[in-house]
Design an enzyme around this catalytic site. Structure first.
Site, short mmCIF file in Angstrom:
data_model
loop_
_atom_site.label_atom_id
_atom_site.label_comp_id
_atom_site.label_asym_id
_atom_site.label_seq_id
_atom_site.Cartn_x
_atom_site.Cartn_y
_atom_site.Cartn_z
N ASP A 333 0.86 -1.18 0.00
CA ASP A 333 0.00 0.00 0.00
C ASP A 333 0.90 1.24 0.00
O ASP A 333 2.04 1.19 0.52
CB ASP A 333 -0.88 -0.03 1.25
N ASP A 621 -3.43 -1.04 5.44
CA ASP A 621 -3.88 -0.47 6.72
C ASP A 621 -5.38 -0.28 6.79
O ASP A 621 -5.92 0.00 7.85
CB ASP A 621 -3.19 0.87 6.98
N ASP A 625 -8.14 -3.31 2.52
CA ASP A 625 -6.97 -4.18 2.34
C ASP A 625 -7.16 -5.56 2.95
O ASP A 625 -6.40 -6.48 2.64
CB ASP A 625 -5.73 -3.53 2.97
#
Length: 890
Positions: A333, A621, A625
């Site tokens: 990410d 986070d 996800d």
């Protein structure tokens, strides 16, 4: 409307169409209709799914093939073989291993519960035209919701009235800044982050207010869809578990073949009683099983978790430690992991020039005053900044440059304002300044420039020219293509506060003061970590909900992309939708950056890499996800910015949200696997030596070792040195080797070949000592057995030093650098000597009346394994076999 109709693209319909579809009005549902729909659609909650009990988790620990082999060995030892002590040891190892496994997994099923906790407890709802508060679980499709700053959105809502609404959607979409909502038309195939007329369940309202109609509740919401993906995610075996299964099956087949051969040779060819040969064959089979290996593996992994925790990597599942070491692709990410998750000013344009943010700036410049005054950021008592990330970045810049906002607001307090509105993209505040009032305006450069008639340069105000406008627009474009978010600043001085606070009265005839460019910058250590990962053969792929240009610019700055990278290396979620699974599988290695993606896209990306045979790590986070974190071979959650949902779906959590910590953890994972391989090499070469000794002795008709000798050697010389080998430091070139990947196992990297020749040597030396004692020197049988027993025990302790490295010389890896290893060798040596010299014990073990000459033969034979292995290692290094199997980069 039925449940099946609830998944329509309401964002692509008009407000009137949505209300008609839901059979609702802006006045809301009646209480009776709401109750009827509640019975039809169910409560607005997330289903938890079926949970495994602690007993089920405990029983699952026994599904491992190696564990089943050990259980079978324990039963055979305790019943047919009458080796009760051996059976008890094996059972104790298996049960302890199972308890450790359950303990590590107890916290692994928290994702859905964390999703539930994100829900809003109460919601402001219109029922029969009146606004009331109801529990969020009682909301139904068709309910009218009123949203205000600070609210948690209680369901998926189609907005029909917005007033400067901003919603923090980072946890759901990955968008790094709050999203400004509006009512413009949205295409049917719009990505989740582009559905500006929707507010999604469990996101947070940071600014403004709005009204809308509930269109989806419970498991039908976007966050419910994620919960469903989490529930249906397959539980995958880690590479470590697969390796253990493979090794268990290979050993079982090998052991059975050896046992059957021994029985046939002894019974058929040597005319020994079948029952005696059955007992001998079973004893050999039990001796060949490394019963301590599961426990040793668990202990090495547990020690690895402690080491990782000291470097901010908190492991939630033991096998994840080793999986990290085999990682070939890290899907990361962007926001908060590769970047700082903090909007930061990088460029300031004033006096016709672009200045870097680290340059000195005159605090009285209009651009500096405007960015601080036309700002809703609050400074808390602890000096922390509270507000929109874009605005706090401006105040933080001012504080760093010495601009005292608190003192300035005493001299120039805000007396009036025209709040930000998404339609005009501007905000203005009015402050007294001497005998006049200063109007400070900030906003989108193109909109603000339309309202400017003058420009200030070097303190001189003059009419703005076309050349000035072109220079400003060119600068705006230049900053924008660097993925900087650009805002413009303007002002004017008036004699009195306008009577009407409207954009027409306040935001006209402005003086252009400058531009600021800001970005969520990359972490300074992330670029180095990505380069280190690349050197270690690990591909870093960025996956983000941000726009293409932002993602591309950050990826270039980090080194994920270089300036020569093809534009096709960056792909959006919308473009990914147009690629079939087969085509994507063939081309997935072409893409390094994914922008504007949904949770389904992330899972698809991870799966595509896995289908290529790669071991994939995924960082994240947000709620969005969580499914991909569960799908990945190792999911890595963020400890600081991460939601409880993402942490619950992860195998490992970063305490510092730092990509560099992942690379450190990979190094630790590689060390853990290498150390497990060292333990495997040590144990199996020792067991091979024992099996060959007994097998050949049986063929020759020799009585060489008693059952008590084998049991003591397995108990004393196997476990302690093997555990201590798990504490070896990483070899210097561990991060210069290519990742192991899925194809490797405990026998790869040269371990199998080393195990074979070393085990053969141990067995051969033991047999040679027995022959030398009984055949050459003619010593009594019990002396020959005692010398063979001591030789086999001591040679294994000597050989433990060889196992510190598969190929490197013992003398190049600091042979005594591991204190725990030194203690383990001394302890095992003391226990061996104890049975040799303790009265009574030495009689039981048949070790008595040994002369100095006999002890010298034993010691020389035991130590001979070190120069022998040193010579073999030198030969293997000389032909380049070490570099070939380890893929070391020159």
């Amino acid at each position: 409307m039925s449940k099946e109709q609830l998944n329509k693209a309401f964002f692509a319909q008009t407000e009137e169409e949505v209300l008609a579809e839901l059979n609702s009005t802006r006045g809301g549902l009646t209480k009776e209709e709401a109750a009827k729909r509640l019975a039809e659609y169910g409560e607005n909650i997330l289903e938890a799914g079926e949970k495994r009990t602690t007993l089920q988790k405990f029983l699952d620990q026994f599904k491992d093939f190696m564990i089943l082999v050990l259980l079978a060995a324990a039963i055979i030892s305790g019943t047919i073989g009458h080796e009760i002590a051996d059976a008890i040891i094996i059972l104790a190892v298996v049960i302890i291993n199972a308890f450790l496994g359950v303990f590590q997994e107890q916290k692994a099923e928290e994702a859905i519960e964390a999703l539930k906790k994100m829900a809003s407890p109460l919601a402001n709802v219109k029922r029969s035209g009146e606004i009331i508060q109801v529990k969020s679980e009682l909301l139904v499709p068709g309910d009218i919701i009123v949203l205000e700053a600070g609210d948690v959105v209680p369901a998926d809502i189609r907005l029909y009235d917005v007033n400067s609404l901003k919603v923090e959607e980072a946890a759901l979409t990955g968008e790094s800044v709050p999203v400004e909502k509006d009512l413009r038309d949205v295409e049917t195939d719009a990505a989740l982050g582009d559905r500006k007329n929707m507010a999604f369940s469990s996101t947070n309202v940071t600014y403004g207010r709005a009204e809308g109609v509930v269109v989806l509740t419970g498991m039908n919401t976007e966050v419910g869809h994620i919960a469903n993906m989490l529930q249906n995610a397959e539980e995958k075996k880690t590479p470590l578990q697969i390796n253990q299964d493979q090794m268990g099956k290979s050993l079982t087949i090998l052991i059975l073949v050896v046992a059957v051969l021994m029985f046939i040779i002894g019974f058929v060819f040597n005319d020994r009683p079948w029952l005696d040969m059955l007992m001998v064959s079973i004893s050999v089979a039990v001796a060949a099983i490394p019963e301590g290996l599961p426990a040793i593996t668990t202990i090495i992994l547990a020690l690895g978790t402690q080491k990782m925790a000291s470097r901010n990597a908190l492991v939630r599942k033991l096998p994840a430690v080793e999986t990290l070491g085999g990682t070939e692709v890290i899907c990361s990410d962007k926001t908060g992991t590769l970047t700082q998750n903090k909007m930061t000013i990088e460029k300031v344009y004033y006096n016709g020039q672009v200045h870097d943010a680290d340059e000195n700036i005159d605090l009285e410049l209009p651009v500096m005053k405007i960015m601080n005054l036309a700002n809703d950021t609050k400074i808390a008592n602890d000096k922390s900044l509270i507000g929109d990330p874009t605005e706090t970045a401006m105040v933080q810049y001012g504080l760093e440059k010495g601009f005292d906002l608190s003192a300035k607001l005493v001299d120039m307090p805000r007396v009036a304002e025209v709040p930000f509105e998404s339609d005009r993209k501007l905000m203005s505040t009015i402050h007294p300044e001497g005998n006049q009032f200063m109007i400070a305006t900030k906003g989108a450069p193109d909109e603000l420039l339309k309202r400017c008639t003058h420009i200030i340069k070097a303190g001189v105000i003059s009419p703005i020219t076309d050349a000035d406008r072109n220079a400003i627009l060119d600068t705006n474009h230049s900053l924008a293509i660097q993925a900087l978010r650009v805002l413009a600043m303007a002002f004017k001085n008036v004699a009195a506060v306008p009577a009407k606070m409207t954009t027409e009265a306040v935001e006209t005839d402005l003086v252009f003061a400058g531009l600021i460019g800001m970005i969520d910058p990359e972490r300074p250590e992330a670029k180095q970590a990505i380069a280190q990962a690349q050197k270690a053969g690990i591909r870093t792929v960025m996956i983000t909900g941000d726009h293409r240009d932002t993602a591309s610019a950050i990826a270039t700055r980090l080194g994920i992309l270089d300036e020569n990278s093809s534009a096709k290396a960056v792909i959006t979620g919308a473009e990914l939708n147009d690629i079939s699974d087969d085509d994507f599988l063939r081309t997935v290695q072409n893409y390094s950056v994914y922008a504007r993606v949904s949770p389904e896209h992330k899972v698809r990306i991870v799966k595509a890499w896995q289908d290529q045979g790669k071991v994939v790590a995924m960082t994240g986070d947000g709620v969005n996800d969580a499914p991909s974190l569960k799908q990945a071979d190792i999911g890595i959650g963020m400890g600081i910015t991460g939601t409880e949902v993402s942490k619950g779906a992860s195998d490992m959590v970063l305490a510092d949200d730092n990509f560099a910590t992942i690379v450190h953890a990979v190094e630790e994972g590689r060390k853990v696997f290498a150390n497990i391989q060292k333990a495997v090499q040590y144990l199996l070469s020792a067991n091979l030596g024992e099996v060959l000794t007994l097998f050949i002795a049986t063929v020759l008709g020799w009585q060489i070792l008693e059952p008590i000798h084998l049991l003591w050697i397995n108990l004393v010389t196997d476990v302690f040195p093997a555990i201590a080998l798990g504490l070896e430091e990483a070899e210097k070139d561990v991060m210069e080797q290519a990742p192991r990947g899925r194809s490797s196992n405990f026998f790869s990297n040269g371990v199998f070949a080393s195990m074979i020749y070393q085990g053969i040597y141990e067995g051969a030396i033991t047999l040679f000592v027995f022959w030398l004692a009984t055949g050459y020197y003619g010593f009594e049988l019990h002396i020959g057995e005692a010398m063979a027993f001591l030789t086999l025990g001591f040679i294994q302790l000597s050989h433990a030093f060889n196992c510190k490295s598969v190929f490197k010389s013992l003398f190049s890896v600091n042979p005594f650098g591991n204190k725990m290893f030194n203690y383990a060798i001394l302890l095992s040596l003391a226990l061996m000597l104890m049975v040799a010299f303790t009265p009574g014990l030495n009689t039981i073990f048949g070790i008595y009346d040994m002369t100095g000459q006999q002890w010298m033969i034993v010691v020389a034979a035991a130590l001979s394994v070190i120069p022998f292995v040193e010579i073999m290692k030198a030969i293997l290094r000389g032909i380049g076999y070490d570099k070939k199997v380890n893929q070391i980069k020159e």
